[in-house]
Design a protein around this motif. Structure first.
Motif, PDB file in Angstrom:
ATOM      1  N   ASN A   1       0.804  -1.220   0.000  1.00 60.83           N
ATOM      2  CA  ASN A   1       0.000   0.000   0.000  1.00 60.83           C
ATOM      3  C   ASN A   1       0.836   1.269   0.000  1.00 60.83           C
ATOM      4  OD1 ASN A   1       1.008  -0.355   2.553  1.00 60.83           O
ATOM      5  ND2 ASN A   1      -0.947  -0.123   3.630  1.00 60.83           N
ATOM      6  N   GLY A   2       2.153   1.159  -0.166  1.00 63.63           N
ATOM      7  CA  GLY A   2       3.021   2.328  -0.131  1.00 63.63           C
ATOM      8  C   GLY A   2       2.905   3.192  -1.369  1.00 63.63           C
ATOM      9  N   ALA A   3       3.257   4.467  -1.228  1.00 59.45           N
ATOM     10  CA  ALA A   3       3.155   5.425  -2.330  1.00 59.45           C
ATOM     11  C   ALA A   3       4.503   5.806  -2.913  1.00 59.45           C
ATOM     12  CB  ALA A   3       2.433   6.688  -1.848  1.00 59.45           C
ATOM     13  N   LEU A   4       5.610   5.283  -2.371  1.00 60.67           N
ATOM     14  CA  LEU A   4       6.929   5.679  -2.860  1.00 60.67           C
ATOM     15  C   LEU A   4       7.257   5.034  -4.200  1.00 60.67           C
ATOM     16  CD1 LEU A   4       9.401   5.595   0.178  1.00 60.67           C
ATOM     17  CD2 LEU A   4       8.162   7.532  -0.784  1.00 60.67           C
ATOM     18  N   SER A   5       7.973   5.774  -4.997  1.00 61.84           N
ATOM     19  CA  SER A   5       8.605   5.236  -6.199  1.00 61.84           C
ATOM     20  C   SER A   5       9.959   5.926  -6.300  1.00 61.84           C
ATOM     21  CB  SER A   5       7.771   5.494  -7.450  1.00 61.84           C
ATOM     22  OG  SER A   5       8.377   4.903  -8.585  1.00 61.84           O
TER      23      SER A   5
ATOM     24  N   TYR B   1       6.328   8.660   5.996  1.00 61.65           N
ATOM     25  CA  TYR B   1       7.518   8.221   5.273  1.00 61.65           C
ATOM     26  C   TYR B   1       7.803   9.187   4.135  1.00 61.65           C
ATOM     27  CZ  TYR B   1       3.960   5.900   2.282  1.00 61.65           C
ATOM     28  OH  TYR B   1       2.869   5.614   1.480  1.00 61.65           O
ATOM     29  N   THR B   2       9.046   9.125   3.612  1.00 57.70           N
ATOM     30  CA  THR B   2       9.462  10.093   2.603  1.00 57.70           C
ATOM     31  C   THR B   2      10.606   9.555   1.765  1.00 57.70           C
ATOM     32  OG1 THR B   2      10.274  12.364   2.263  1.00 57.70           O
ATOM     33  CG2 THR B   2      11.071  11.203   4.217  1.00 57.70           C
ATOM     34  N   ASP B   3      10.713  10.056   0.546  1.00 57.70           N
ATOM     35  CA  ASP B   3      11.873   9.786  -0.310  1.00 57.70           C
ATOM     36  C   ASP B   3      12.838  10.960  -0.310  1.00 57.70           C
ATOM     37  OD1 ASP B   3      10.397  11.643  -1.716  1.00 57.70           O
ATOM     38  OD2 ASP B   3      10.213  10.454  -3.546  1.00 57.70           O
ATOM     39  N   GLY B   4      12.629  11.923   0.576  1.00 63.63           N
ATOM     40  CA  GLY B   4      13.459  13.120   0.621  1.00 63.63           C
ATOM     41  C   GLY B   4      12.930  14.237  -0.236  1.00 63.63           C
ATOM     42  N   VAL B   5      11.843  13.965  -0.970  1.00 67.29           N
ATOM     43  CA  VAL B   5      11.215  14.984  -1.826  1.00 67.29           C
ATOM     44  C   VAL B   5       9.768  15.218  -1.413  1.00 67.29           C
ATOM     45  CG1 VAL B   5      10.613  15.618  -4.190  1.00 67.29           C
ATOM     46  CG2 VAL B   5      12.740  14.362  -3.734  1.00 67.29           C
TER      47      VAL B   5
ATOM     48  N   ARG C   1       0.317   8.512   7.276  1.00 66.60           N
ATOM     49  CA  ARG C   1       0.004   7.102   7.485  1.00 66.60           C
ATOM     50  C   ARG C   1      -1.140   6.607   6.612  1.00 66.60           C
ATOM     51  NH1 ARG C   1      -2.345   9.365  12.314  1.00 66.60           N
ATOM     52  NH2 ARG C   1      -4.614   8.979  12.387  1.00 66.60           N
ATOM     53  N   MET C   2      -1.905   7.533   6.026  1.00 68.17           N
ATOM     54  CA  MET C   2      -2.971   7.159   5.093  1.00 68.17           C
ATOM     55  C   MET C   2      -2.440   7.078   3.668  1.00 68.17           C
ATOM     56  SD  MET C   2      -5.303   6.792   7.283  1.00 68.17           S
ATOM     57  CE  MET C   2      -6.668   6.436   6.170  1.00 68.17           C
ATOM     58  N   HIS C   3      -1.123   7.241   3.514  1.00 66.77           N
ATOM     59  CA  HIS C   3      -0.440   7.178   2.216  1.00 66.77           C
ATOM     60  C   HIS C   3      -0.848   8.333   1.300  1.00 66.77           C
ATOM     61  CE1 HIS C   3       0.785   3.261   3.652  1.00 66.77           C
ATOM     62  NE2 HIS C   3      -0.480   2.983   3.857  1.00 66.77           N
ATOM     63  N   GLN C   4      -1.269   9.421   1.941  1.00 66.16           N
ATOM     64  CA  GLN C   4      -1.562  10.659   1.226  1.00 66.16           C
ATOM     65  C   GLN C   4      -0.394  11.622   1.405  1.00 66.16           C
ATOM     66  OE1 GLN C   4      -4.858  11.631   3.680  1.00 66.16           O
ATOM     67  NE2 GLN C   4      -6.362  10.465   2.487  1.00 66.16           N
ATOM     68  N   VAL C   5      -0.254  12.553   0.467  1.00 68.69           N
ATOM     69  CA  VAL C   5       0.781  13.569   0.623  1.00 68.69           C
ATOM     70  C   VAL C   5       0.446  14.413   1.840  1.00 68.69           C
ATOM     71  CG1 VAL C   5       1.895  15.580  -0.423  1.00 68.69           C
ATOM     72  CG2 VAL C   5       1.292  13.606  -1.837  1.00 68.69           C
ATOM     73  N   MET C   6       1.383  14.487   2.782  1.00 65.43           N
ATOM     74  CA  MET C   6       1.181  15.276   4.002  1.00 65.43           C
ATOM     75  C   MET C   6       1.036  16.750   3.652  1.00 65.43           C
ATOM     76  SD  MET C   6       3.649  15.378   7.390  1.00 65.43           S
ATOM     77  CE  MET C   6       3.239  13.697   7.886  1.00 65.43           C
ATOM     78  N   LYS C   7       0.251  17.474   4.432  1.00 63.44           N
ATOM     79  CA  LYS C   7       0.085  18.903   4.188  1.00 63.44           C
ATOM     80  C   LYS C   7       1.441  19.603   4.216  1.00 63.44           C
ATOM     81  CE  LYS C   7      -2.425  23.043   5.447  1.00 63.44           C
ATOM     82  NZ  LYS C   7      -3.441  23.684   6.313  1.00 63.44           N
ATOM     83  N   ASN C   8       1.722  20.373   3.182  1.00 58.87           N
ATOM     84  CA  ASN C   8       2.985  21.087   2.991  1.00 58.87           C
ATOM     85  C   ASN C   8       4.158  20.112   2.832  1.00 58.87           C
ATOM     86  OD1 ASN C   8       4.438  23.492   2.643  1.00 58.87           O
ATOM     87  ND2 ASN C   8       5.042  23.548   4.795  1.00 58.87           N
TER      88      ASN C   8
END
Length: 470
Positions: free
Chosen positions: A48-52, A70-74, A79-86
């Protein structure tokens, strides 16, 4: 007859952070993930992860093992696998070895997200040099989903692709360590309840990290779980360096620099310590045309590190990052693979470490060269625990018939000896949990000794007395 049994308990000190499970969830590669929430089992693949991302990334859970973000540094995902605010436009890079590292802000519901860009902060595709930066995530915001409340604050530039973190010697604060590009300086940043001290502790030691196109910025850097050692790989220079790290002062001192026997166009990339901090592992970032790569193991603290070299072979794909997990194993990123490798018993020297190149399948996820990084002290095993009685009654009434530890945990190797009052050795076993039944020896006072090594690398050496009652 029943006896009132008095027990003498001995317990070694326990490192308080071992109950923490902030490294329970991993997201990495192309929508790959692993869950280490179930103890004593292989990790479970997450889909269910969103990273690529091709290389570095970071994940953080709470102390109970529940995913936070979680983050790729960008981009930061909640935790809902949505882009965090800001949570967009952080200045890391998906092609940086350790593009991001998440470190708690002590005493706060906040976390620092440190980022480094690729290839020695050289401008790539028209993007200016960004160096080492940090952003702050406040988990009290957005109903507990978190919000990036400070973004891309600069610390210095240029930097390599290396980031590592470990607990301070006081057990409360943290150290964040990076390495300057075109330089032989390490920068150690202290993080306390007051926040990040922007003035680093600088250590001028080891090689100058330099070279055309920033290629020598590649390669992992890791601190040992016990916070006393540091190692790094300089990929294109085919160099591994081992250092002492002072987790009180943040100072770093070179112990040894050496070159693994890699072929042309190959070099070290992934770096990791064993849980007991006594063995070092480095993976080969190989030429894709090479049919088989290697992981090398070295023993630390016994003369020359390079002289203890052991080669582990068996991977046909290009290997990448190495990362300790809460199960005590080291996991290996395998490029373009639907699985990850594993060094199952990294505290064991030589072939006994048992490397499996296809240890865990990722289902629909794809591994590349990166695995998430963490605060390395989270993988320090609990200290040994030994509790023994001081009376036993081998008189065929099934009440305390064998003298053995009541608690015997987190100990890798051990032996127990029994002596009589004149110092004569009567019994020895390498399995103290099997105990001593007293044999034909008469009632009286005897003495015991347990020696060995804890899973955290500490020495076990305890003596005491016991009363044999018949």
């Amino acid at each position: 007859m029943r006896f009132l049994i008095l027990f003498f308990f001995w317990t070694l000190a326990v490192f308080t952070s071992n109950a923490q499970r902030q490294a329970s969830i991993w997201y990495f590669g192309d929508r790959a993930g692993l869950s280490f929430q179930t103890e004593n089992q292989l990790p479970v693949a997450l889909t269910n992860g969103a990273l690529s991302t091709f290389e570095g990334c970071a994940t953080i859970s709470d102390e109970q093992g529940n995913l936070l973000f979680y983050t790729d540094g960008v981009t930061v995902h909640n935790r809902m696998h949505q882009v965090m605010k800001n949570g967009t436009a952080l200045r890391g890079s998906d092609t940086s070895t350790q593009s991001a590292l998440i470190v708690p802000w002590p005493g706060q519901q906040k976390f620092y997200v440190f980022t480094v860009d690729a290839q020695g902060s050289n401008p790539i595709n028209g993007i200016d040099s960004t160096g080492l930066r940090y952003s702050v995530v406040d988990m009290a915001r957005q109903g507990g989903l978190g919000e990036v409340v400070e973004k891309n604050t600069g610390l210095y530039s240029p930097t390599t692709e290396k980031l590592a973190a470990v607990a301070h010697g006081n057990g409360r604060d943290y150290w964040l360590v990076s390495h300057e590009w075109d330089s032989d300086f390490f920068f150690s940043y202290l993080i306390t309840p007051a926040g990040l001290n922007p003035t680093p502790v600088k250590s001028k030691t080891g090689s100058i990290h330099t070279g055309a196109n920033g290629i020598n910025a590649l390669g992992q850097m890791k601190l040992s779980p016990n916070g006393r050692s540091l190692a790094l790989a300089i990929t294109a220079a085919n160099t591994v360096e081992f250092f002492l790290f002072d987790n009180q002062s943040g100072k770093i001192e070179l112990i040894e620099s050496f070159k693994p026997p890699y072929k042309a166009q190959e070099g070290p990339y992934g770096v990791e310590f064993s849980p007991n901090s006594k063995l070092l592992y480095v993976s080969e970032f190989m030429n894709p045309g090479n049919p088989r790569g290697s992981i090398y193991q070295w023993q630390l603290g016994a003369g020359s590190v390079a002289a203890t070299q052991f080669e582990i072979r068996g991977v046909r794909n290009q290997m990448g990052s190495l990362q300790l997990a809460l199960d005590g194993s080291i996991y290996v990123a395998i490029a373009r693979a639907t699985y990850v490798g594993r060094v199952t018993y990294p505290n064991r020297a030589g072939a006994a470490c048992e490397f499996d190149s296809v240890a865990v399948g990722l289902k629909t996820g794809l591994s590349h060269s990166g695995l998430p990084g963490f605060v390395q002290s989270w993988f320090k095993p609990p200290s040994p625990e030994v509790n023994l009685p001081n009376v036993f009654t081998p008189n065929e009434d099934e009440q305390n018939p064998v003298f053995k530890p009541l608690v015997f945990e987190h100990i890798e190797v051990a032996q127990m000896k029994i002596y009589n009052r004149w110092g004569q050795l009567l019994f020895i076993t390498h399995d103290p949990t099997s105990g001593w039944n007293g044999g034909e020896h008469p009632a009286g006072t005897y003495f015991w000794q347990i020696t060995g090594e804890g899973a955290d690398g500490t020495e076990v050496n305890k003596k005491g007395w016991l009363q044999l009652v018949r």
